[in-house]
Design a protein around this motif. Structure first.
Motif, PDB file in Angstrom:
ATOM      1  N   GLY A 189       0.828  -1.199   0.000  1.00  0.00           N
ATOM      2  CA  GLY A 189       0.000   0.000   0.000  1.00  0.00           C
ATOM      3  C   GLY A 189       0.861   1.246   0.000  1.00  0.00           C
ATOM      4  N   PHE A 190       0.257   2.345   0.425  1.00  0.00           N
ATOM      5  CA  PHE A 190       0.958   3.623   0.419  1.00  0.00           C
ATOM      6  C   PHE A 190       0.959   4.256   1.797  1.00  0.00           C
ATOM      7  CE2 PHE A 190       0.140   3.191  -4.073  1.00  0.00           C
ATOM      8  CZ  PHE A 190       1.282   3.750  -4.650  1.00  0.00           C
ATOM      9  N   ALA A 191       2.078   4.841   2.114  1.00  0.00           N
ATOM     10  CA  ALA A 191       2.184   5.814   3.190  1.00  0.00           C
ATOM     11  C   ALA A 191       2.287   7.183   2.534  1.00  0.00           C
ATOM     12  CB  ALA A 191       3.412   5.548   4.053  1.00  0.00           C
ATOM     13  N   VAL A 192       1.755   8.199   3.189  1.00  0.00           N
ATOM     14  CA  VAL A 192       1.800   9.567   2.659  1.00  0.00           C
ATOM     15  C   VAL A 192       2.425  10.463   3.734  1.00  0.00           C
ATOM     16  CG1 VAL A 192       0.450  11.489   1.756  1.00  0.00           C
ATOM     17  CG2 VAL A 192      -0.232   9.130   1.224  1.00  0.00           C
ATOM     18  N   ALA A 193       3.387  11.281   3.348  1.00  0.00           N
ATOM     19  CA  ALA A 193       4.074  12.158   4.300  1.00  0.00           C
ATOM     20  C   ALA A 193       4.457  13.461   3.608  1.00  0.00           C
ATOM     21  CB  ALA A 193       5.307  11.459   4.866  1.00  0.00           C
ATOM     22  N   ASP A 194       4.672  14.507   4.423  1.00  0.00           N
ATOM     23  CA  ASP A 194       5.008  15.814   3.824  1.00  0.00           C
ATOM     24  C   ASP A 194       6.379  16.336   4.223  1.00  0.00           C
ATOM     25  OD1 ASP A 194       4.630  16.543   6.451  1.00  0.00           O
ATOM     26  OD2 ASP A 194       3.062  18.030   6.046  1.00  0.00           O
ATOM     27  N   GLY A 195       7.125  15.551   5.035  1.00  0.00           N
ATOM     28  CA  GLY A 195       8.439  16.016   5.468  1.00  0.00           C
ATOM     29  C   GLY A 195       8.379  17.103   6.514  1.00  0.00           C
ATOM     30  N   ARG A 196       7.184  17.457   6.965  1.00  0.00           N
ATOM     31  CA  ARG A 196       7.017  18.549   7.931  1.00  0.00           C
ATOM     32  C   ARG A 196       6.239  18.104   9.166  1.00  0.00           C
ATOM     33  NH1 ARG A 196       5.111  23.359   3.737  1.00  0.00           N
ATOM     34  NH2 ARG A 196       6.865  23.135   2.253  1.00  0.00           N
ATOM     35  N   GLY A 197       6.109  16.788   9.351  1.00  0.00           N
ATOM     36  CA  GLY A 197       5.418  16.303  10.538  1.00  0.00           C
ATOM     37  C   GLY A 197       4.157  15.513  10.258  1.00  0.00           C
ATOM     38  N   PHE A 198       3.708  15.498   8.994  1.00  0.00           N
ATOM     39  CA  PHE A 198       2.487  14.756   8.658  1.00  0.00           C
ATOM     40  C   PHE A 198       2.854  13.384   8.100  1.00  0.00           C
ATOM     41  CE2 PHE A 198      -0.555  13.398   5.373  1.00  0.00           C
ATOM     42  CZ  PHE A 198      -1.697  13.252   6.163  1.00  0.00           C
ATOM     43  N   TYR A 199       2.163  12.355   8.643  1.00  0.00           N
ATOM     44  CA  TYR A 199       2.365  10.974   8.187  1.00  0.00           C
ATOM     45  C   TYR A 199       1.028  10.258   8.232  1.00  0.00           C
ATOM     46  CZ  TYR A 199       3.644   6.009   8.443  1.00  0.00           C
ATOM     47  OH  TYR A 199       3.735   4.663   8.228  1.00  0.00           O
ATOM     48  N   SER A 200       0.726   9.471   7.204  1.00  0.00           N
ATOM     49  CA  SER A 200      -0.560   8.794   7.113  1.00  0.00           C
ATOM     50  C   SER A 200      -0.389   7.473   6.369  1.00  0.00           C
ATOM     51  CB  SER A 200      -1.569   9.677   6.369  1.00  0.00           C
ATOM     52  OG  SER A 200      -2.754   8.961   6.088  1.00  0.00           O
ATOM     53  N   LEU A 201      -1.121   6.453   6.813  1.00  0.00           N
ATOM     54  CA  LEU A 201      -1.223   5.191   6.082  1.00  0.00           C
ATOM     55  C   LEU A 201      -2.606   5.132   5.450  1.00  0.00           C
ATOM     56  CD1 LEU A 201       0.367   2.408   8.343  1.00  0.00           C
ATOM     57  CD2 LEU A 201       1.165   3.170   6.103  1.00  0.00           C
ATOM     58  N   GLU A 202      -2.646   4.946   4.151  1.00  0.00           N
ATOM     59  CA  GLU A 202      -3.942   4.992   3.469  1.00  0.00           C
ATOM     60  C   GLU A 202      -4.910   3.934   3.974  1.00  0.00           C
ATOM     61  OE1 GLU A 202      -4.112   3.740  -0.607  1.00  0.00           O
ATOM     62  OE2 GLU A 202      -2.377   2.430  -0.431  1.00  0.00           O
ATOM     63  N   LYS A 203      -4.406   2.742   4.369  1.00  0.00           N
ATOM     64  CA  LYS A 203      -5.331   1.664   4.745  1.00  0.00           C
ATOM     65  C   LYS A 203      -6.120   2.004   6.016  1.00  0.00           C
ATOM     66  CE  LYS A 203      -2.332  -1.273   7.583  1.00  0.00           C
ATOM     67  NZ  LYS A 203      -1.858  -2.653   7.801  1.00  0.00           N
TER      68      LYS A 203
END
Length: 789
Positions: free
Chosen positions: A62-76
């Motif tokens: 799957g995918f993880a999503v991050a912005d390099g500024r403190g945000f992290y999310s797992l799509e599942k």
């Protein structure tokens, strides 16, 4: 900056588990050139199987999503999911995963001409900052703790690889990679790095065997194709992945869909126009077809899932991607209901090829026929005989093939008469004893074998089998019907059929003995034999041994409904048996060793078939509609949730649990239900039992004595005591206390049993006998007495 190191630290990584057994998508190309099967749930890929349907190679991708500024999310876990097939019965998928800060659109198929899974991905960040990172957790060869990973190029194309036990997978991206890394789960893997830093801060080239994760950041603007290729070596896997990308996603998708459309059209052309097709007919046909092996034609796994896999590791069992002969025969009848005779014949051929030398089939087995678990389940010996009979009557078993299968038939029915009717495990794989479901299949199997052997000119064994079937039928009530119990008083009936009798003794005489139901702590599973109620008694109607309006059946139906019926928001469903503990606990936690049994949609289908036998077609149609409501994305679960909603656990009344979805057997039951409604009779009711016991009402004159069942007296309505032994003997016997005696030689049944019939006159108080063993030239040296009446 891409700071690359050689070998990742933190070996061997965190202990691995599987993922939820509830799959919301299942896909596979029909083309024989592709040996890849995939599953979906929570908007991402789960297990991918290669090169066989019993061999998982991934846990999830799957995918993880991050912005390099403190945000992290797992799509599942962090996005909402919309997932559907391209069209009903065409198992190519579109997925939309939505989060306030991003959207992921995916199309997923396998390349029909290659061993590659393809995802076309469009990633959109609402803020223009977030980036997607793909991760893949290998579980190659059904193992999560033994995978090696590395970063390398194939012909200059950057990829990520993993390997174990002779299988290699390659992960490639059409736009290349900004960064890529392999690491140990929970220590040095990309997901752990992203969760801590919201960007990849360290990248590694290699891991040694362990629990690992592949992770990479696709290059480009968010539109790309991911390919997971499989092979024996790095070069093979890399070639499969890159060739599929070069050929183009649209080419693969269109071929994939075209082949499935043609398959569905062929099935529809075979159906009679007046027959009823359920709303999920196409999806069910697709599930039956996808769970069949390409390397071992006719072998069908029970489900591409590990029930409650998110709580199970490598050593906690392999799950349902194995072959159960019972489920396999049920699937074959589903194919017969689809009018897909060639599929049914492949299953029969597979069963003949995997039969054990002693005549039985394994409790379950790998696709090549190697046993996994070793319990003796007599219904799994009887059902293949019934399948052979079904194929014969469907005129798809020609004489030449029939003769080739004859040895298999003889071995199977010989095992039945030597070891049955007692079963080491019931169909739920828990209790030993005399079970209504198992008895029904065994008796039907004996009559089917008698018919088939008679076609081959073997009239002696055929007559013996019919007489044995008649005797077992006459004993059903003594073995499994109880009266005057606390349950009968509670439900207002005089008696009912129980789940199982562990003893070769009248059920009424042992009704108060305690039996222990599995999966309970301490003594919580203890229950009197007579109070162990189960839905299995309906098999006596399904297999043609009792009429649907028989008072004993009506009593049992009332008890079943009082104790096991559950009303859900979409309609009724039934639990398997009293004190069932195979399911999530009261808090919704995954079943591991104990839990609470939940309702099975399969049993709604079985109840609908009972209603058809009773002539209640309207009620059966309503139950079919209810069954359809239990499905999710066209897939039927093994169990549904029947308590208050637990959104945090993903559990809602009437919807799937974490057990197994799709369950192949349930899809076959659904397809057969459509055929039964169309024909206005139970589609798979055996011909021979229906004729012999419902129409002709054949009774038995025999009572059988064996060394392993000596205690039962001869009922007053029988006139012959049949003595059965394993070798030739002379039976010396008396009906008057040895004032006079007779000698009767045993006859060879031709099936591993020798028998002598001792006919006595009415009023005889008892028969006493002994044996002279011909092979060893000796007398038994003791007498045996059986009372009459």
């Amino acid at each position: 900056m891409d700071t690359r190191h050689n070998t990742a630290p933190g070996a061997p990584g965190s202990p691995s588990t599987w993922t939820s057994g509830a799959k919301t998508g299942l896909g596979k190309a029909l083309n024989a050139a592709s040996e890849v099967t995939f599953t979906l749930s929570k908007g991402i890929l789960n297990e991918i199987y290669f090169p066989r349907e019993d061999t998982a190679c991934t846990k999830e991708c799957g995918f993880a999503v991050a912005d390099g500024r403190g945000f992290y999310s797992l799509e599942k876990g962090d996005s909402s999911h919309m997932e559907k097939m391209f069209r009903p019965g065409i198992p190519a998928y579109r997925i939309k995963n939505t989060h306030p800060r991003y959207t992921l659109l995916k199309e997923i198929v396998t390349d029909p001409y290659r061993d590659t899974l393809l995802q076309r991905v469009r990633f959109t960040a609402t803020d223009g900052i977030c980036r997607p990172y793909v991760y893949l957790i290998p579980h190659i060869y059904n193992q999560g703790m033994a995978n090696t990973g590395w970063v390398a190029d194939y012909k200059g194309v950057p990829m990520l690889f993993a390997s174990n036990d002779g299988i290699t997978l390659a992960l490639a991206c059409s736009t290349g990679w900004r960064k890529r890394t392999v690491g140990y789960a929970g220590a040095s893997d990309g997901l752990t790095d992203l969760a801590r830093h919201t960007t990849l801060t360290a990248t590694y080239d290699r891991t040694e065997p362990g629990s690992i994760v592949l992770c990479g950041e696709p290059a480009g603007n968010g539109n790309f194709v991911l390919a997971i290729g499989f092979g024996v070596t790095e070069s093979e896997a890399g070639n499969q992945a890159w060739s599929s990308i070069l050929d183009g996603f649209s080419i693969a998708r269109d071929r994939y869909i075209e082949e499935w459309e043609e398959y569905q059209k062929r099935l529809l052309r075979k159906r009679k126009s007046e027959e009823r097709r359920g709303r999920l007919f196409k999806e069910s046909a697709a599930v039956l077809r996808m769970n069949e092996s390409k390397r071992f034609p006719g072998g069908i796994i029970a489900s591409p899932a590990v029930p409650w896999g998110d709580a199970r590791g490598d050593k906690d069992g392999i799950g349902y991607h194995l072959v159960w002969p019972r489920d396999l025969v049920e699937s074959s009848w589903g194919f017969l209901a689809l009018r897909s005779n060639e599929d049914c014949l492949r299953i029969l051929n597979y069963l003949v090829s995997t039969q054990d030398v002693d005549g039985k089939w394994s409790q379950n087995m790998w696709l090549q026929g190697q046993s996994k678990d070793h319990g003796i389940q007599m219904d799994q010996v009887a059902l293949p005989i019934l399948l052979m009979d079904s194929c014969y009557h469907a005129r798809i078993l020609d004489r030449e093939r029939f003769e080739r299968y004859c040895d298999c038939l003889v071995r199977a029915v010989s095992f039945l008469v030597r070891k049955g009717p007692y079963t080491g495990q019931d169909r739920w794989e828990q209790q030993a004893g005399l079970s209504p479901f198992t008895l029904a299949t065994e008796i039907a199997g004996l009559l089917a074998a008698a018919f088939l052997l008679e076609r081959l000119g073997r009239k002696g064994p055929a007559a013996y089998l019919r007489e044995t079937a008649d005797y077992w039928t006459a004993q059903i009530d003594e073995w499994t019907y109880v009266r005057d119990t606390s349950t009968s008083a509670r439900c207002g009936v005089e008696g009912y059929y129980i789940r199982i009798n562990p003893y070769y003794a009248p059920a009424q005489s042992v009704r108060d003995r305690i039996v222990t139901v599995r999966h309970h702590p301490g003594g919580e599973g203890d229950i009197p034999v007579g109070d162990l109620v189960c839905v299995d008694a309906l098999a006596l109607v399904r297999f043609g041994l009792r009429a649907a309006d028989d008072p004993r059946i009506l009593n049992t139906v009332k008890v079943i409904d009082d104790l096991l019926k559950v009303e859900t928001p979409v309609g009724p469903c039934w639990k398997r048996f009293v004190k069932d503990a195979y399911g999530e606990d009261t808090q919704g936690r995954p079943y591991v060793d104990t839990g609470l049994g939940r309702p099975w949609p399969l049993l709604t289908g079985e109840r609908a078939h009972y209603e058809i036998a009773a002539g209640n077609f309207k009620g059966a149609r309503e139950l079919m509609k209810t069954m359809e409501q239990f499905a999710w994305n066209g897939l039927f679960p093994e169990q549904i949730w029947d308590a208050e909603p637990l959104p945090e656990m993903g559990l809602y009344p009437g919807r799937y649990t974490g057990s197994a979805m799709p369950l192949t057997w349930t899809h076959a039951e659904y397809v057969k239900l459509g055929a039964s409604l169309g024909e206005k009779q139970v589609f798979d009711m055996p011909l021979h039992t229906r004729k012999r016991y419902l129409e002709q009402q054949t009774a038995s004159r025999l009572h059988v004595w064996r060394f392993d069942r000596q205690s039962s007296p001869v009922p007053a309505d029988r006139s012959v005591l049949r003595v059965e032994v394993n070798t030739a003997a002379l039976v010396r016997w008396t009906a008057d206390g040895w004032a006079t005696s007779r000698e009767t030689s045993t006859r060879d049944s031709g099936l591993g049993i020798h028998y002598a019939d001792l006919a006595f006159t009415p009023g005889t108080p008892a028969v006493t006998f002994t044996f002279y063993w011909r092979d060893s030239d000796r007398w038994e040296g003791r007498d045996f007495t059986v009372p009459i009446g």
